[in-house]
Scaffold this active site. Sequence first.
Site, PDB file in Angstrom:
ATOM      1  N   CYS A   1       1.035  -0.678  -0.260  1.00 34.49           N
ATOM      2  CA  CYS A   1       0.309   0.117   0.223  1.00 34.49           C
ATOM      3  C   CYS A   1       0.548   0.476  -0.028  1.00 34.49           C
ATOM      4  O   CYS A   1       2.002   1.550   0.461  1.00 34.49           O
ATOM      5  CB  CYS A   1      -1.110   0.457   1.223  1.00 34.49           C
TER       6      CYS A   1
ATOM      7  N   ARG B   1       4.281  -0.636  -4.654  1.00 38.91           N
ATOM      8  CA  ARG B   1       3.586  -0.870  -3.482  1.00 38.91           C
ATOM      9  C   ARG B   1       2.381  -1.976  -3.284  1.00 38.91           C
ATOM     10  O   ARG B   1       2.167  -2.333  -2.268  1.00 38.91           O
ATOM     11  CB  ARG B   1       3.828   0.160  -2.373  1.00 38.91           C
TER      12      ARG B   1
ATOM     13  N   TRP C   1      -2.435  -2.917  -1.768  1.00 42.09           N
ATOM     14  CA  TRP C   1      -2.210  -4.576  -1.645  1.00 42.09           C
ATOM     15  C   TRP C   1      -2.928  -4.861  -0.419  1.00 42.09           C
ATOM     16  O   TRP C   1      -2.961  -4.565   0.919  1.00 42.09           O
ATOM     17  CB  TRP C   1      -1.271  -4.884  -1.468  1.00 42.09           C
TER      18      TRP C   1
ATOM     19  N   ASN D   1      -2.273   2.868   5.205  1.00 43.89           N
ATOM     20  CA  ASN D   1      -1.199   1.985   4.862  1.00 43.89           C
ATOM     21  C   ASN D   1      -0.779   1.472   6.413  1.00 43.89           C
ATOM     22  O   ASN D   1      -0.266   2.075   7.587  1.00 43.89           O
ATOM     23  CB  ASN D   1       0.071   2.149   4.357  1.00 43.89           C
ATOM     24  N   GLY D   2      -0.790  -0.230   6.604  1.00 43.05           N
ATOM     25  CA  GLY D   2      -0.874  -0.912   7.341  1.00 43.05           C
ATOM     26  C   GLY D   2      -1.398  -1.631   8.314  1.00 43.05           C
ATOM     27  O   GLY D   2      -2.468  -1.809   7.125  1.00 43.05           O
TER      28      GLY D   2
ATOM     29  N   GLU E   1      18.052 -17.999  -4.546  1.00 42.67           N
ATOM     30  CA  GLU E   1      17.482 -16.718  -5.474  1.00 42.67           C
ATOM     31  C   GLU E   1      16.588 -17.255  -6.538  1.00 42.67           C
ATOM     32  O   GLU E   1      15.829 -16.584  -6.952  1.00 42.67           O
ATOM     33  CB  GLU E   1      18.895 -16.314  -5.177  1.00 42.67           C
TER      34      GLU E   1
ATOM     35  N   LYS F   1      13.325 -16.157  -7.724  1.00 43.05           N
ATOM     36  CA  LYS F   1      12.710 -15.103  -8.579  1.00 43.05           C
ATOM     37  C   LYS F   1      12.030 -16.013  -9.898  1.00 43.05           C
ATOM     38  O   LYS F   1      11.415 -15.100 -10.124  1.00 43.05           O
ATOM     39  CB  LYS F   1      14.554 -14.525  -9.995  1.00 43.05           C
TER      40      LYS F   1
ATOM     41  N   GLU G   1       8.276 -16.331  -8.452  1.00 46.09           N
ATOM     42  CA  GLU G   1       7.743 -14.822  -8.262  1.00 46.09           C
ATOM     43  C   GLU G   1       7.348 -14.791  -9.990  1.00 46.09           C
ATOM     44  O   GLU G   1       6.448 -13.986 -10.050  1.00 46.09           O
ATOM     45  CB  GLU G   1       8.556 -13.809  -7.409  1.00 46.09           C
TER      46      GLU G   1
ATOM     47  N   HIS H   1      17.928 -37.882  -1.118  1.00 39.73           N
ATOM     48  CA  HIS H   1      16.900 -37.821  -0.273  1.00 39.73           C
ATOM     49  C   HIS H   1      15.108 -37.484   0.298  1.00 39.73           C
ATOM     50  O   HIS H   1      14.448 -37.519   0.952  1.00 39.73           O
ATOM     51  CB  HIS H   1      17.554 -37.181   1.241  1.00 39.73           C
TER      52      HIS H   1
ATOM     53  N   LYS I   1       6.231  -4.687  -3.949  1.00 43.15           N
ATOM     54  CA  LYS I   1       7.850  -4.424  -3.132  1.00 43.15           C
ATOM     55  C   LYS I   1       8.164  -4.552  -1.858  1.00 43.15           C
ATOM     56  O   LYS I   1       9.692  -5.024  -1.399  1.00 43.15           O
ATOM     57  CB  LYS I   1       8.164  -3.304  -3.827  1.00 43.15           C
TER      58      LYS I   1
HETATM   59  O1  M6R Z   1      12.843  -5.270   1.895  1.00 39.91           O
HETATM   60  P1  M6R Z   1      13.453  -6.381   1.661  1.00 39.91           P
HETATM   61  O2  M6R Z   1      14.486  -6.172   1.653  1.00 39.91           O
HETATM   62  O3  M6R Z   1      12.768  -6.634   3.363  1.00 39.91           O
HETATM   63  O4  M6R Z   1      12.277  -7.142   0.996  1.00 39.91           O
HETATM   64  C1  M6R Z   1      12.163  -8.761   1.161  1.00 39.91           C
HETATM   65  C2  M6R Z   1      11.720  -9.840   0.908  1.00 39.91           C
HETATM   66  O5  M6R Z   1      10.097  -8.861   0.378  1.00 39.91           O
HETATM   67  C3  M6R Z   1      12.447  -9.008  -0.619  1.00 39.91           C
HETATM   68  O6  M6R Z   1      13.864  -9.093  -0.753  1.00 39.91           O
HETATM   69  C4  M6R Z   1      11.181 -10.016  -1.847  1.00 39.91           C
HETATM   70  O7  M6R Z   1      11.693 -11.604  -1.575  1.00 39.91           O
HETATM   71  C5  M6R Z   1      12.098  -9.977  -3.440  1.00 39.91           C
HETATM   72  N1  M6R Z   1      11.609  -8.591  -3.415  1.00 39.91           N
HETATM   73  C6  M6R Z   1      11.413 -10.919  -4.235  1.00 39.91           C
HETATM   74  O8  M6R Z   1      12.517 -10.675  -5.422  1.00 39.91           O
END
Ligand code: M6R
Length: 593
Positions: free
Chosen positions: A2, A27, A77, A103-104, A477, A481, A484, A500, A588
Amino acid sequence: MCGIIACRTREPAIGYLLTALGRLEYRGYDSVGVAVRTTGGDIARLRTVGRIGTLEHRFRQWAGPVLDGAGIGHTRWATHGPVTEANAHPHNDCPGRISVVHNGTIENADRLRDVLRAQGHRFTSTVDSEVLSHLIEDASQTTPDLCEAVRQALDAVEGSWALAVLERGSGRIVVAADGSPLIVAHTARGDFAASDIAAIADWVEEFQVLDDGEVIDLSAAHRSVDEDRPSPTMVRCIWHSADTDLNGYADHMAKEIDEQPAVAARVIDELGGGVADGSLWTGLGLDRFDRLQVIACGTSLNAGMVIGNTLHQLAGLPVTRCVASEAGMDVPEPGTLCLAISQSGETADVLNAVSARVAERCPILAVTNSSHSTLARRADGVVSCSAGPEIGVAATKTFVCQIIAGVAVTVSALAATGRISRSHAAALVDDLRRLPDQLAAAATVAKSVVPPLADEFLEATGFIFISRGAGLPYAAEGALKLKELTYRWAEHYPAGELKHGPLALVGDGTPVVVVDNGDPRLATNIAEVQARGGRIVRIGSIGSSVPVIDDALGPWGPIQSAVAVQVLARTTALALGRDVDKPRNLAKSVTVQ
Ligand code: M6R
């Protein structure tokens, strides 16, 4: 998670609101809405499900009353309640005297809603935020001053908030924050409040960050001086909207992947000089530590594990990994330094974990891309990862910059405390200085060899990423990636773990991506996969399917593989028709727990 914007401007507010909402869209992009004062003193409210473009279109066709210079806006969001226009912000009170964006999370919303309903308030949405409008309405019965009414209403609320309230008639705007970010700026164009400086950077030279518990009137004309609070610290705005332009790229992710060599060079330039002599570490004023706990989420956690592995390999110190949302499960031992990593510095899970560690008297070192963030303000020491604005929801350049910044401060700490020699530290800095070229070469290779692989995998329903040792965070990672961006299953495993259990997932053509850290045992694991018909994609040195990794790896492992997995995820996602900058269900800056 948000985004909110509020402004009282000399020119019509709507232009500012729409521009800012476009910049806050990363956001959250489930719905968007604004409330703007009309020249007659009413409030015009417009909300739409989906993205800002629809709202912009409706304003282009606006035939309602003339709008003036006071307004608030929100991009959502969804947390409480489905994605509907009724659940989109702003939310009004019963008579439509005030509009609120929030927001919150209001943790006691259910109880408050029951009480307010019993008093006769009519709710029109299912979101927690709407209780704020009715609480303020209630408080206004006895406290006509909007600022005081907001303060009084918030006394009943448990949770976190950044909010803006617009009052019909006066056009007054009151803003408040507690546990969610909000910045305020007073400029020649007018007064602004926003979740993030990126929203208003073009109009602002300096800004203040609201402290937890602050409630202020946005308009300088109405602002009362709270004698109990010190005057706000002003932060210079160093961001420009041009930094977030696409500059000919098809999407922000493509641009941000390509920016990695340049931003890596910048971080190394900024921090490299303080590594070998230990001054980067000593300048932070933190105590010597004997163990490290990495606290972060998602990509930042993967970056943290690269940093932790580097520390362990260089000095043998114990490193633990704390998934921030599960921080209650770990109690750090004495002598632990907590390394909290967050691109945004506003991730609620990280902030909660950090608060718990502060209560346990653990020193906190933050690595963040936002030096005015809540995390930066709560930490005992801060190192900026200086990646610049990252708009794509998928973290790319911030991952690489977090690693470099974290490695730099770690090596500096080891040099300062005599755990490694200065000459060893200097040699590591030389290795870091080679990274920009290595990342650039990796991007060139990946962009040429990955697209045919991505085409091959369009029908694949799941992907496995494997590696060993220092390569594991990069495999993690890669899986993150890919899932997502493509919405396909992707998991990572230590290669030795395949046999395993996960090997049961491998059948004819199952893609298994190997991040090759040079461990000879990987050959056996690759053979196990191939024997079951799995399709190996090896990201490694010359001769691999994606030959992006040099033979000589630093203690931070195969960082070039990060570029390859980014390109793989983006290319596959685009071929599947996904929006790589705004993947479904994500945002984000994750400011809810
Ligand atoms: O702002 P942050 O680095 O704390 O965010 C943590 C995660 O939400 C963030 O790294 C997320 O996993 C990535 N955007 C994924 O690509």
